[in-house]
Design an enzyme around this catalytic site. Structure first.
Site, PDB file in Angstrom:
ATOM      1  N   TYR A   1      13.520   7.494 -53.194  1.00 54.17           N
ATOM      2  CA  TYR A   1      12.507   6.500 -53.524  1.00 54.17           C
ATOM      3  C   TYR A   1      11.461   6.398 -52.412  1.00 54.17           C
ATOM      4  O   TYR A   1      11.678   5.761 -51.381  1.00 54.17           O
ATOM      5  CB  TYR A   1      13.141   5.125 -53.755  1.00 54.17           C
ATOM      6  CG  TYR A   1      14.198   5.093 -54.843  1.00 54.17           C
ATOM      7  CD1 TYR A   1      14.226   6.032 -55.868  1.00 54.17           C
ATOM      8  CD2 TYR A   1      15.193   4.108 -54.840  1.00 54.17           C
ATOM      9  CE1 TYR A   1      15.194   6.003 -56.861  1.00 54.17           C
ATOM     10  CE2 TYR A   1      16.159   4.060 -55.840  1.00 54.17           C
ATOM     11  CZ  TYR A   1      16.159   5.019 -56.838  1.00 54.17           C
ATOM     12  OH  TYR A   1      17.119   4.995 -57.819  1.00 54.17           O
TER      13      TYR A   1
ATOM     14  N   HIS B   1      23.583  11.106 -56.504  1.00 53.86           N
ATOM     15  CA  HIS B   1      22.323  10.838 -57.187  1.00 53.86           C
ATOM     16  C   HIS B   1      21.878  12.036 -58.027  1.00 53.86           C
ATOM     17  O   HIS B   1      21.549  13.092 -57.489  1.00 53.86           O
ATOM     18  CB  HIS B   1      21.235  10.508 -56.155  1.00 53.86           C
ATOM     19  CG  HIS B   1      20.047   9.795 -56.728  1.00 53.86           C
ATOM     20  ND1 HIS B   1      18.939   9.502 -55.980  1.00 53.86           N
ATOM     21  CD2 HIS B   1      19.798   9.299 -57.973  1.00 53.86           C
ATOM     22  CE1 HIS B   1      18.064   8.860 -56.731  1.00 53.86           C
ATOM     23  NE2 HIS B   1      18.568   8.743 -57.949  1.00 53.86           N
TER      24      HIS B   1
END
Length: 336
Positions: A54, A138
């Site tokens: 992010y 992830h």
């Protein structure tokens, strides 16, 4: 507060997704990011989720800064492993990956055991924390073999050593998450976009498996990247323009909600917690205003007639659980 699986890690039923403060799609400044986290705290949120992906680490740095003044035992932080950030030259921006940040680093997929440890160490540095509570693999979609052979065992070892409290995987699909639940000892999985008022694919196998195994499911993407927050022409569904049939369905959902004196946002937030395997609803927000709206909508009561109307108008199959089905406390809403 709810507990993740068989771990001792507690999370709030409404949780803060920190991709937005990593400049997802558009830039926010440091003050806006800090205000968003503060608003979440003031609303009672105590579970915060981030990732190196992010904003090339910007989300982790901002989240850590905003939480630094809070007692460490009073909140839960999760981050993710699988992408290492390597410095790069050449300038430019990271908009191709969805983040309005300078392209100072490149993402390198790494689900090796060494990569997991290095990623976690780097995340702790960016967060400015001595520990995180939860670590997810992830998006291992294209790296399943290495994720199961090396990355998961590395997380399991870190958990056994007490370095982290709970482990799992976070993905935009339900099928591989089901495999994690059935074939490993994960405490939780983070499933984005696959258990919403528009998409219940997680109900086929993932949610029943999690309930049977005592694992928790954190549901993200409850607005399907925007369509269920504000259905209109041009709205996005799973990060692309919504197909006409889905837009029409979302507009019908919105109309039904308004006829029953509620909002589609409130219904979308309430829906996942009707399943007993769901522990928390993760909402990505980028401003204090968005946080306060999410908290208000989450706290709002959605009339039982709305849920009955969903089934009557064939907007939801009869076998999909909705709040109040049991006639007692909503599954997932009872106190821990």
């Amino acid at each position: 507060m709810r507990t993740l699986g068989r771990s001792a890690v507690e999370v709030t039923e409404l949780s803060f997704g920190a991709a937005g403060i990593g400049n997802l799609y558009a830039a926010v400044d440091d003050e806006q990011a800090y205000a968003a986290v503060t608003a979440a705290w003031d609303a009672g949120v105590r579970y915060f989720d981030t990732a190196p992906h992010y904003g090339l680490g910007l989300s982790e740095r901002r989240l850590g800064e905003a939480l630094r003044e809070r007692p460490r035992s009073s909140y839960t932080v999760s981050t993710k492993v699988g992408r290492l950030l390597e410095p790069r030259d050449g300038g430019g921006d990271d908009l191709a990956n969805g983040f309005a940040v300078p392209a100072t680093h490149r993402r390198v997929w790494d689900f090796s055991a060494d990569g997991v440890r290095r990623s976690l160490e780097d995340s702790l540095t960016r967060l400015g924390l001595d520990r995180v509570d939860v670590v997810y693999l992830h998006d291992p979609d294209d790296h399943a073999e290495l994720a199961f052979r090396e990355a998961y065992p590395a997380l399991e070892k870190l958990r056994s050593e007490g370095v982290i409290g709970a482990i799992g995987a976070g993905m935009n699909q339900a099928e591989m998450l089901t495999r994690f639940v059935l074939d490993t000892d994960v405490d939780a999985v983070l499933c984005a976009g696959r258990y919403t008022l528009l998409d219940q694919r997680a109900l086929t196998a993932l949610l029943p498996a999690a309930a049977a195994r005592g694992a928790s499911v954190v549901v993200g993407g409850v607005f399907n990247s925007g369509l269920l927050a504000d259905p209109r022409p041009g709205a996005t569904y799973d990060y692309a323009a919504a197909p006409p049939a889905l837009l029409d369905r979302a507009l019908r959902l919105k109309d039904l909600a308004e006829r029953h004196g509620t909002t589609l946002r409130a219904a979308a937030l309430a829906f996942p917690l009707a399943h007993p395997a769901v522990t928390s609803v993760l909402v990505g927000t980028r401003s204090a205003t968005e946080v306060r709206d999410a908290a208000e909508q989450f706290a709002a009561a959605v009339p039982a007639d709305f849920w009955a109307g969903l089934r009557a108008e064939r907007l939801l199959p009869d076998d999909v659980p909705v709040p109040g089905d049991t006639g007692g406390p909503v599954p997932g809403k009872e106190a821990s």
